[in-house]
Design a protein around this motif. Structure first.
Motif, PDB file in Angstrom:
ATOM      1  N   ASN A 286       0.814  -1.227   0.000  1.00  0.00           N
ATOM      2  CA  ASN A 286       0.000   0.000   0.000  1.00  0.00           C
ATOM      3  C   ASN A 286       0.838   1.263   0.000  1.00  0.00           C
ATOM      4  OD1 ASN A 286      -2.266  -1.501   0.052  1.00  0.00           O
ATOM      5  ND2 ASN A 286      -2.733  -1.193   2.220  1.00  0.00           N
ATOM      6  N   CYS A 287       1.937   1.247   0.771  1.00  0.00           N
ATOM      7  CA  CYS A 287       2.724   2.464   0.927  1.00  0.00           C
ATOM      8  C   CYS A 287       3.301   2.942  -0.405  1.00  0.00           C
ATOM      9  CB  CYS A 287       3.836   2.263   1.954  1.00  0.00           C
ATOM     10  SG  CYS A 287       4.973   0.945   1.514  1.00  0.00           S
ATOM     11  N   VAL A 288       3.512   2.005  -1.346  1.00  0.00           N
ATOM     12  CA  VAL A 288       4.044   2.393  -2.654  1.00  0.00           C
ATOM     13  C   VAL A 288       3.014   3.255  -3.397  1.00  0.00           C
ATOM     14  CG1 VAL A 288       4.761   1.513  -4.926  1.00  0.00           C
ATOM     15  CG2 VAL A 288       5.547   0.386  -2.856  1.00  0.00           C
ATOM     16  N   LEU A 289       1.742   2.842  -3.313  1.00  0.00           N
ATOM     17  CA  LEU A 289       0.698   3.571  -4.028  1.00  0.00           C
ATOM     18  C   LEU A 289       0.300   4.856  -3.308  1.00  0.00           C
ATOM     19  CD1 LEU A 289      -1.479   0.470  -4.929  1.00  0.00           C
ATOM     20  CD2 LEU A 289      -0.060   1.754  -6.513  1.00  0.00           C
ATOM     21  N   VAL A 290       0.241   4.778  -1.979  1.00  0.00           N
ATOM     22  CA  VAL A 290      -0.245   5.918  -1.200  1.00  0.00           C
ATOM     23  C   VAL A 290       0.846   6.978  -1.027  1.00  0.00           C
ATOM     24  CG1 VAL A 290      -1.177   6.608   1.052  1.00  0.00           C
ATOM     25  CG2 VAL A 290      -1.942   4.492  -0.019  1.00  0.00           C
ATOM     26  N   GLY A 291       2.099   6.524  -0.994  1.00  0.00           N
ATOM     27  CA  GLY A 291       3.191   7.445  -0.664  1.00  0.00           C
ATOM     28  C   GLY A 291       3.929   8.023  -1.862  1.00  0.00           C
ATOM     29  N   GLN A 292       3.291   8.047  -3.043  1.00  0.00           N
ATOM     30  CA  GLN A 292       3.953   8.621  -4.214  1.00  0.00           C
ATOM     31  C   GLN A 292       3.926  10.142  -4.134  1.00  0.00           C
ATOM     32  OE1 GLN A 292       5.221   6.847  -7.126  1.00  0.00           O
ATOM     33  NE2 GLN A 292       5.098   5.119  -5.738  1.00  0.00           N
ATOM     34  N   GLN A 293       5.117  10.756  -4.163  1.00  0.00           N
ATOM     35  CA  GLN A 293       5.143  12.216  -4.141  1.00  0.00           C
ATOM     36  C   GLN A 293       4.826  12.771  -5.524  1.00  0.00           C
ATOM     37  OE1 GLN A 293       8.797  11.382  -2.923  1.00  0.00           O
ATOM     38  NE2 GLN A 293       8.082  11.016  -0.857  1.00  0.00           N
ATOM     39  N   GLY A 294       4.357  14.000  -5.530  1.00  0.00           N
ATOM     40  CA  GLY A 294       4.142  14.692  -6.805  1.00  0.00           C
ATOM     41  C   GLY A 294       2.861  14.309  -7.509  1.00  0.00           C
ATOM     42  N   VAL A 295       1.978  13.591  -6.828  1.00  0.00           N
ATOM     43  CA  VAL A 295       0.676  13.275  -7.434  1.00  0.00           C
ATOM     44  C   VAL A 295      -0.324  14.293  -6.929  1.00  0.00           C
ATOM     45  CG1 VAL A 295      -1.162  11.553  -7.624  1.00  0.00           C
ATOM     46  CG2 VAL A 295       1.213  10.816  -7.536  1.00  0.00           C
ATOM     47  N   GLU A 296      -0.940  14.999  -7.856  1.00  0.00           N
ATOM     48  CA  GLU A 296      -1.948  15.987  -7.443  1.00  0.00           C
ATOM     49  C   GLU A 296      -3.330  15.383  -7.621  1.00  0.00           C
ATOM     50  OE1 GLU A 296      -1.295  19.701  -9.443  1.00  0.00           O
ATOM     51  OE2 GLU A 296       0.861  19.616  -8.991  1.00  0.00           O
ATOM     52  N   GLY A 297      -4.199  15.711  -6.682  1.00  0.00           N
ATOM     53  CA  GLY A 297      -5.559  15.175  -6.761  1.00  0.00           C
ATOM     54  C   GLY A 297      -5.608  13.736  -6.296  1.00  0.00           C
ATOM     55  N   GLU A 298      -6.525  12.978  -6.861  1.00  0.00           N
ATOM     56  CA  GLU A 298      -6.705  11.583  -6.423  1.00  0.00           C
ATOM     57  C   GLU A 298      -5.541  10.718  -6.880  1.00  0.00           C
ATOM     58  OE1 GLU A 298     -10.392   9.859  -7.495  1.00  0.00           O
ATOM     59  OE2 GLU A 298     -11.595  11.344  -6.429  1.00  0.00           O
ATOM     60  N   ILE A 299      -5.176   9.750  -6.032  1.00  0.00           N
ATOM     61  CA  ILE A 299      -4.109   8.812  -6.399  1.00  0.00           C
ATOM     62  C   ILE A 299      -4.742   7.701  -7.241  1.00  0.00           C
ATOM     63  CG2 ILE A 299      -2.321   7.264  -5.510  1.00  0.00           C
ATOM     64  CD1 ILE A 299      -2.550   8.792  -2.835  1.00  0.00           C
ATOM     65  N   PRO A 300      -4.172   7.425  -8.418  1.00  0.00           N
ATOM     66  CA  PRO A 300      -4.742   6.334  -9.239  1.00  0.00           C
ATOM     67  C   PRO A 300      -4.735   4.998  -8.488  1.00  0.00           C
ATOM     68  CG  PRO A 300      -3.043   7.558 -10.437  1.00  0.00           C
ATOM     69  CD  PRO A 300      -2.996   8.037  -9.028  1.00  0.00           C
ATOM     70  N   TYR A 301      -5.763   4.216  -8.701  1.00  0.00           N
ATOM     71  CA  TYR A 301      -5.907   2.854  -8.141  1.00  0.00           C
ATOM     72  C   TYR A 301      -6.074   2.814  -6.623  1.00  0.00           C
ATOM     73  CZ  TYR A 301      -4.153   1.970 -12.764  1.00  0.00           C
ATOM     74  OH  TYR A 301      -3.992   1.989 -14.108  1.00  0.00           O
TER      75      TYR A 301
END
Length: 310
Positions: A286-301
């Motif tokens: 989970n931390c890979v998907l949730v902790g991506q920096q530089g994503v604006e708005g909703e996180i994909p998936y």
């Protein structure tokens, strides 16, 4: 240290695709046989069996001991649990496994037609000789030794750590900022170059790309050549038992150009051998998907808005 701190490329690896083999014990044994067949006996081999030793798990362990014929079996007892018999050679010889038969106990036949008690025992025919190994029985003397309650939680954390450690190879060796996955350049793989298979469940061909996208995959090599009449995707109808050369993440699927975008630390000379992607029941942490920096708005998936009744 714990396994994730010193990962090494195995000499032989198969991607089983699940954290437990309960759903497909037959394929599990096929995998064990396949991996073991490349053991050349030039060095001692330690076989670390599973912790599943109740019910079918015990029967599977008996099958494994029969198949691999070890020289020693180390059995660790649990302090306050007496359910498991000592795995002596005699016990393994007589007890049926999940797929292998035990030697039958002496059967009785009545001789002659008289009512006299004329009985003679006959040996089970065509049985293999008793296994010859030394049983080393370890009996801990302190309470709660070997209690499995917390093991599942720990194993899922350690599994995530192993995946993170593996993905760490994608990062620059310089100590500095960790690059998010979406800023790393993936490989482009044509649909027609690799066969696809979802291991743990049936997926309709029309939905296969939804399943594969943003997934953890085993990068494998099947002996057959990929012959593709169309532009792909190439779908396998059965799960192969084959060499796994490493792992990757399908970062995207480009339907127009018919390309998979795959992130993997596997070196290019090994990637040339890969012709099959196996998708199992192993999730990207989970931390890979949730902790991506530089994503604006909703996180994909990633969603927190879901229905518990589904």
């Amino acid at each position: 240290g714990p396994p994730f701190t010193h990962q090494q490329m195995p000499r032989k690896m198969v991607y089983y695709g699940q954290t437990s083999c309960e759903q497909d014990t037959e394929r599990y044994l096929d995998v064990v046989k396949y991996v073991f067949s490349s053991y050349k006996k030039e060095v001692p081999l330690v076989i670390n069996t599973m912790g599943w030793v109740k019910g079918e798990g015990l029967l599977l362990l008996i099958d494994t001991i029969r198949l691999l014929s070890p020289s020693h079996v180390v059995q660790m007892d649990v302090y306050d649990w007496k359910a498991m018999a000592p795995l002596t050679p005699e016990y393994v010889h007589l007890t049926p496994g999940l797929y292998t038969k035990g030697k039958q106990q002496a059967k009785c036949k009545q001789m002659g037609m008289s009512g006299a008690e004329n009985w003679k025992s006959s040996e089970g025919e065509g049985d293999a000789s008793a296994p010859e190994y030394k049983l080393l029985y370890v009996h801990p003397e302190f309470p709660r030794a070997g209690v499995a309650g917390e093991a599942r939680v720990h194993s899922s954390i350690l599994r995530d750590m192993s995946i993170l450690g593996y993905l760490g190879q994608l990062q620059s060796p310089d100590i500095g900022a960790v690059l998010p996955l979406h800023s790393l350049v993936p490989y482009q793989v044509p649909f027609s170059a690799v066969a696809l298979r979802v291991i743990h469940t049936d997926v309709a061909p029309t939905n296969i790309m939804y399943a594969v996208n943003a997934s953890w995959v085993g990068l494998c090599r099947i002996p057959d050549e990929i012959r593709c009449q169309t532009d792909g995707p190439v779908l396998l109808t059965q799960t192969p038992v084959c060499d796994c050369l490493g792992f990757g993440i399908v970062r995207g699927v480009e339907m127009e150009k018919k390309l998979y975008h795959i992130l993997t630390p596997v070196p290019p000379e090994n990637l040339r051998l890969v012709n099959c992607l196996l998708l199992g029941n192993i999730a990207i942490p989970n931390c890979v998907l949730v902790g991506q920096q530089g994503v604006e708005g909703e996180i994909p998936y990633v969603t927190s808005d879901y229905n518990y009744s589904i």
